[in-house]
Design a protein around this motif. Structure first.
Motif, mmCIF file in Angstrom:
data_model
loop_
_atom_site.group_PDB
_atom_site.id
_atom_site.type_symbol
_atom_site.label_atom_id
_atom_site.label_comp_id
_atom_site.label_asym_id
_atom_site.label_seq_id
_atom_site.Cartn_x
_atom_site.Cartn_y
_atom_site.Cartn_z
ATOM 1 N N ALA A 159 5.997 -4.286 -8.800
ATOM 2 C CA ALA A 159 6.596 -5.603 -9.011
ATOM 3 C C ALA A 159 7.549 -6.003 -7.892
ATOM 4 O O ALA A 159 7.948 -7.158 -7.795
ATOM 5 N N MET A 160 7.926 -5.047 -7.039
ATOM 6 C CA MET A 160 8.843 -5.354 -5.943
ATOM 7 C C MET A 160 8.150 -6.090 -4.793
ATOM 8 O O MET A 160 8.805 -6.655 -3.930
ATOM 9 N N TYR A 161 6.825 -6.037 -4.765
ATOM 10 C CA TYR A 161 6.096 -6.610 -3.642
ATOM 11 C C TYR A 161 5.070 -7.603 -4.170
ATOM 12 O O TYR A 161 4.047 -7.218 -4.724
ATOM 13 N N ARG A 162 5.338 -8.902 -4.002
ATOM 14 C CA ARG A 162 4.413 -9.906 -4.509
ATOM 15 C C ARG A 162 3.725 -10.611 -3.344
ATOM 16 O O ARG A 162 2.708 -10.155 -2.870
ATOM 17 N N THR B 201 0.825 -1.206 0.000
ATOM 18 C CA THR B 201 0.000 0.000 0.000
ATOM 19 C C THR B 201 0.859 1.257 0.000
ATOM 20 O O THR B 201 0.623 2.195 -0.768
ATOM 21 N N VAL B 202 1.894 1.256 0.831
ATOM 22 C CA VAL B 202 2.723 2.447 0.994
ATOM 23 C C VAL B 202 3.694 2.655 -0.161
ATOM 24 O O VAL B 202 3.909 3.776 -0.621
ATOM 25 N N ARG B 203 4.267 1.547 -0.671
ATOM 26 C CA ARG B 203 5.349 1.655 -1.660
ATOM 27 C C ARG B 203 4.978 1.179 -3.058
ATOM 28 O O ARG B 203 5.772 1.348 -3.979
ATOM 29 N N GLY B 204 3.802 0.584 -3.217
ATOM 30 C CA GLY B 204 3.500 -0.071 -4.489
ATOM 31 C C GLY B 204 2.727 0.743 -5.496
ATOM 32 O O GLY B 204 2.403 0.245 -6.574
#
Length: 304
Positions: free
Chosen positions: A265-268, A253-256
């Motif tokens: 794509a960094m957070y799956r 939520t914060v970085r995506g």
């Protein structure tokens, strides 16, 4: 450019192939195989060779911290944890991880006030020489390689880091992780062996080796250990707050959000055993064979 021992690094364009025989053009620099799309990200000025040379000679400060990880090993997650430990507050910093990435920002990171976290996927032998001269603390996070391979497959597909053509299945992608001649980016086995060799031969340099799976299993204990390595006083309540703020759902939520400069794509999934949903029996047998061959003398162990 030379490697850490002074041996000149050869630079040449070559082809690598996935399990279906698709060919991908890559620039080979030492132990790196970089596709053109990756080069545009890591060296927008067009000369990755020169970028690496400048990075090797850049200055760092004694109180900086290097976050050393093979791609898809929990880099962004632990970067958040480190920022909160160093600041003493369970609050997100107002910048993205890209600002602190050696591969993206290069020697511009010199201009960031210290203490700062320097993120990199470079081999430990390609870090700035100042890191070793000043004995800067290095936090090395490793993850079980089967999970790394699956996460890399999804990340490279989403970010189009091989360009317009991409392996159609994970099984077709896997040789780009396993094959010592056809690997993509860095070769995981060499990367981990380089860290292990460096730690054995340079005990005077402070390196904290921590496993992704160990942090997941015992977050409070492992974050306290990390704080101790960094010589940071912290409290149980702060560690609990950090764990809560750094949950993958909250980081998404914060970085995506792309509109805020995020990298979805960094957070799956951020879990331990998802690889079991992607490996076929044949994939697993092929992987285990290579692992046993390459890591037979390694003391590193991983939880799958």
């Amino acid at each position: 450019m030379t490697d850490s021992t002074g041996v000149p690094l050869s630079t040449e364009w070559g082809m690598i192939r996935d399990g279906a025989g698709r060919e991908f053009r890559v620039l080979k620099i030492g132990k790196l195989h970089l596709a053109e799309a990756t080069l545009k990200l890591f060296a927008p000025e067009g000369d990755f060779h020169a970028r690496m040379e400048r990075v090797r000679n850049m200055s760092v400060n004694d109180d900086d911290v290097v976050l050393l990880t093979f791609p898809k090993s929990g880099t962004h997650w632990i970067w958040e944890v480190l920022n909160m430990l160093i600041s003493g507050k369970a609050e997100y910093v107002p910048w993205t991880p890209d600002r602190d990435f050696l591969e993206i920002e290069g020697e511009k990171i010199e201009q960031i006030p210290s203490p700062k976290i320097i993120i990199t996927h470079y081999s430990i032998n390609d870090l700035p020489k100042d890191v070793f001269k000043k004995r800067v603390k290095i936090v090395h996070v490793s993850r079980n390689p089967k999970s790394v391979a699956v996460s890399m497959y999804h990340h490279m597909k989403a970010e189009r880091l091989l360009g317009d053509i991409f392996p159609e299945t994970f099984s077709e992608f896997l040789p780009l992780f396993l094959d010592e001649e056809n690997y993509m980016m860095s070769y995981w086995f060499s990367y981990i062996q380089d860290v292990e060799t460096f730690c054995r031969e340079n005990p005077e340099n402070p390196v904290f080796n921590i496993k992704y799976e160990e942090i997941k299993k015992n977050q409070h204990i492992e974050i306290k250990r990390l704080a101790q390595f960094l010589e940071i006083e912290t409290s149980d309540s702060l560690v609990d707050e950090i764990i809560s703020k750094c949950e993958i759902s909250k980081l998404k939520t914060v970085r995506g959000d792309e509109k805020d400069g995020g990298r979805p794509a960094m957070y799956r999934k951020g879990i331990v055993s998802d690889w079991k949903n992607w490996f076929t029996v044949a994939d697993n047998e092929a992987f285990d064979k290579v692992y046993e061959e390459k890591m037979s003398s390694s003391k590193f162990t991983f939880e799958y």
